[in-house]
Design an enzyme around this catalytic site. Structure first.
Site, PDB file in Angstrom:
ATOM      1  CD  GLU B  61      48.532  31.368  46.434  1.00 55.55           C
ATOM      2  OE1 GLU B  61      47.754  31.863  47.280  1.00 55.55           O
ATOM      3  OE2 GLU B  61      48.140  30.957  45.328  1.00 55.55           O
ATOM      4  CG  HIS B 130      49.043  34.001  34.733  1.00 51.86           C
ATOM      5  ND1 HIS B 130      48.487  34.423  35.914  1.00 51.86           N
ATOM      6  CD2 HIS B 130      48.622  32.727  34.558  1.00 51.86           C
ATOM      7  CE1 HIS B 130      47.744  33.446  36.420  1.00 51.86           C
ATOM      8  NE2 HIS B 130      47.802  32.402  35.627  1.00 51.86           N
TER       9      HIS B 130
END
Lengths: 330, 349
Positions: B61, B130
């Site tokens: 990322e 999440h």
């Protein structure tokens, strides 16, 4: 590689390499001499001792090729053709500086020369260089991108992320690692396992990798020439590790051998391996350049530096009203 | 011409239109061209625009954010996707130190026209990593822009505006908005970054809502109306820059303010809104209130998360208390489980 290698490089290039080496040395020495005046009010990380890597690599680049760098970027900026006046003006915090006083020594830029930016967060321009290379390919531009960084950057995650991606996409990038043995004052022995060779770590990503003598400008030049040619032909990225040594303190104009993180013997070993003295010895041996020419070359460069410093010191500071300007692109 | 589209279809259409009209627009991220296509938002794009412009990425990322910055600096307009905002936490170095700074620190000579799409998860046990709604972090940083559309109309208009913007734009999407439908004009149009929208006019209280909480605020406004309280609901849409004028003007009119956010209360964007209104000297009849997440990470079990997320009823009760009104205990019966947005959602994420 010594005089025999020199014979493989044309005389004009040899003279250019020599001139650039001396020029970068004299510029950083002038910064060191002027810094105690406390008018350059930004951190400086001098390239003295490491000039041959900048010079040997950039001598193979076109103006349209791009170079990115880290905190110790003066040599890279100058070798790529960055404006000396704009650099001094930036160090003095002036409006005429290469980033208009917003960046300082750690954020040099010269787009016309293809110096595409430098930042002091270790390793952070490596993925940016890879992205710039991908953009050039997508846009059909014939450019090679070079990322300069120190060996400590190979300890950063983004280095591995970026080099993996460059190899995946076979991008026209050259990764150039200047291994000067220290991250600030921390030696390799406390940062990487014993026996690690940085270029072999890069090879683990499948990238064409090699190691060379970073204080031998001709060796740097010939190794970089092959890697850059490879990139230009679309054959993918390469990684070159060059062993070299920083003479002055990590940050600032002085020597710091007295604080005890490196031995006098180690320093002396590397000082004797001065990239300029070694190259000049080769030149004298091969009769490429005569001693009187060296003196006039130095005088000419000193004069250029005088003019750049005078330009910087006489330039206006940025207007206070511009403090927040450029926070956003309009 | 307008038709009803889902939020996710609006995102897809905005991307498609921008890629069709500008060859420098590209989209990249883990799973962008996969069979699920980032919950459908990128489906079909690779077939139309090819594997270079519509690209999967390694699971790197931070590095790939740097790659996107390099692309943007060198003439492209990349869109980067994260299927959960939590993964973008890995990219803070490149976003904060690099993307946000290059235009400024190079004296206006470098531009970073990129969009980073981040999806906030909720429910079905998304749990601590999440589900985070960290918009306040990004909104804190000069040089970044931050938007959070609620409606399909604004998802499309703000995504087009973000892609065309010459700055790095953090585009935060709430997963529970993906299946909501609404009118979406055809063709290219823009919703200006920095403009809020009054979703419902009212005279007694201003409810400023961020992202999904705007839908809860509208539900609350309906209930409050039945108790004689006229609530004005403002969907903030953009957090940096944010539409101070619209909010302040509304509070001047209603003299009451509730801010409801998908993020935490402490140090959250709700604090910025309340502080700004206070600094402006707006006279208020009662102290302002906030309806945000409680001060803990997100629990996973539905038995716990049912008590974690604020809902319309929490907004209703907060507002009622500001008016000294007692609401009847009984609300509309809960017809769907509390950990899904609607019955069409059957997990897993």
């Amino acid at each position: 590689m010594h005089t025999d290698t020199l014979a493989t490089v044309d005389t004009g290039t040899v003279r250019g390499l020599h001139r650039d080496l001396i020029r970068i040395r004299l510029i950083d020495e002038r910064i060191a001499a002027l810094y105690p005046e406390q008018e350059m009010r930004c951190p400086v990380h001098l390239s003295i001792g490491q000039e041959a890597v900048s010079v040997g690599v950039c001598a193979n680049l076109r103006r349209t090729d791009r170079v990115l760098s880290g905190h110790r970027s003066h040599g890279h900026y100058l070798a790529k053709g960055g404006s000396l006046k704009a650099m001094f003006a930036e160090l003095y915090g002036r409006a005429t500086g290469c980033t208009s006083g917003k960046g300082g020594s750690m954020h040099l830029l010269d787009l016309e020369a293809g110096f595409f930016g430098a930042v002091p967060i270790v390793g952070s321009t490596i993925p940016i260089a890879v992205g710039a290379a991908w953009a050039s390919r997508m846009r059909g531009e014939d450019r090679v991108v070079v990322a300069f960084f120190g060996e400590a950057a190979t300890e950063e995650g983004v280095f591995h992320e970026a080099i993996n991606f460059a190899q995946l996409k076979r991008l026209p990038v050259l990764f150039v690692c200047e291994n000067n043995l220290y991250s600030v004052y921390s030696p390799m022995s406390v940062r990487q396992p014993e026996g690690t060779e940085v270029y072999q770590v890069a090879a683990g990503h499948g990238v064409e990798s090699a190691q060379g003598d970073g204080n031998d400008v001709v060796e740097v030049y010939t190794m970089a020439r092959a890697a850059i040619e490879r990139a230009r032909q679309g054959r993918g990225p390469s990684f070159l590790e060059f062993k070299t040594y920083r003479w002055r303190e990590h940050c600032g104009p002085f020597y710091d051998n007295d604080i005890g993180y490196r031995t006098p013997a180690e320093f002396e070993h590397w000082r004797r391996s001065c990239p300029i003295e070694r190259f000049e010895a080769q030149l004298r041996d091969s009769g490429v350049m005569l001693p009187e020419e060296l003196a006039s070359l130095r005088r000419e460069i000193e004069q250029e530096i005088d003019e750049a410093v005078a330009f910087a010191k006489s330039s206006p500071f940025p207007d206070a009203a511009d403090m927040a300007s450029f926070t956003y692109a309009e | 011409m307008s038709r009803d589209l889902k939020f996710v279809q609006a995102l897809n259409e905005a991307t498609d239109l921008c890629m069709a009209k500008d060859s420098s627009v590209q989209i990249m991220g883990l799973g962008v061209p996969d069979p699920k296509g980032v919950f459908g938002s990128t489906l079909g794009l690779q077939e139309k625009y090819g594997a270079e412009r519509v690209s999967d990425l390694p699971t790197s990322e931070n590095g790939m954010t740097g790659v996107a910055i390099g692309l943007a600096l060198a003439g492209m307009r990349p869109i980067v996707t994260h299927i959960r905002l939590d993964f973008a936490v890995l990219t803070l170095e490149q976003l904060v130190n690099q993307a946000a700074k290059w235009h400024y620190m190079f004296g206006g000579r470098m531009r970073v026209p990129m969009v980073v799409r981040m999806i906030v998860g909720r429910g079905w046990g998304q749990g601590p990593q999440h589900s985070q709604s960290l918009q306040a972090w990004f909104a804190h940083v000069p040089g970044l822009k931050v938007v959070m559309p609620t409606t399909p109309h604004d998802a499309k208009g703000l995504l087009i505006a973000s892609i065309e913007d010459d700055n790095p734009v953090i585009f935060i999407e709430h997963r529970w908005l993906y299946n909501i439908s609404g009118p979406v004009p055809e063709g290219v149009y823009r919703v200006p970054i920095g403009s809020a929208r009054v979703m419902r006019e009212g005279t007694d209280i201003t409810i400023v809502a961020i992202s999904y909480m705007a839908l809860e605020a509208l539900r609350a406004a309906d209930v409050l109306a039945s108790h004689g309280i006229s609530a004005e609901v403002i969907d903030l849409r953009s957090l940096r820059p944010w539409d101070e004028r619209t909010v302040i003007d509304s509070v001047r009119k209603t003299r009451r303010l509730v801010v409801t956010d998908t993020g935490w209360k402490i140090g959250g964007f709700s604090a910025e809104i309340v502080a700004r209104v206070a600094e402006d000297g707006v006279a208020m009849a009662v102290p302002p209130r906030r309806v945000c997440l409680p001060d803990s990470p997100t629990p996973t079990s539905p038995a716990l998360s049912a008590h974690y997320y604020p809902r319309a009823v929490d907004i209703e009760e907060t507002v009622a208390a500001m008016f000294g009104v007692d609401l009847p205990e009984v609300h509309a019966p809960v017809t769907i489980p509390l950990d899904i947005p609607d019955m069409s959602f059957s997990g897993p994420f």
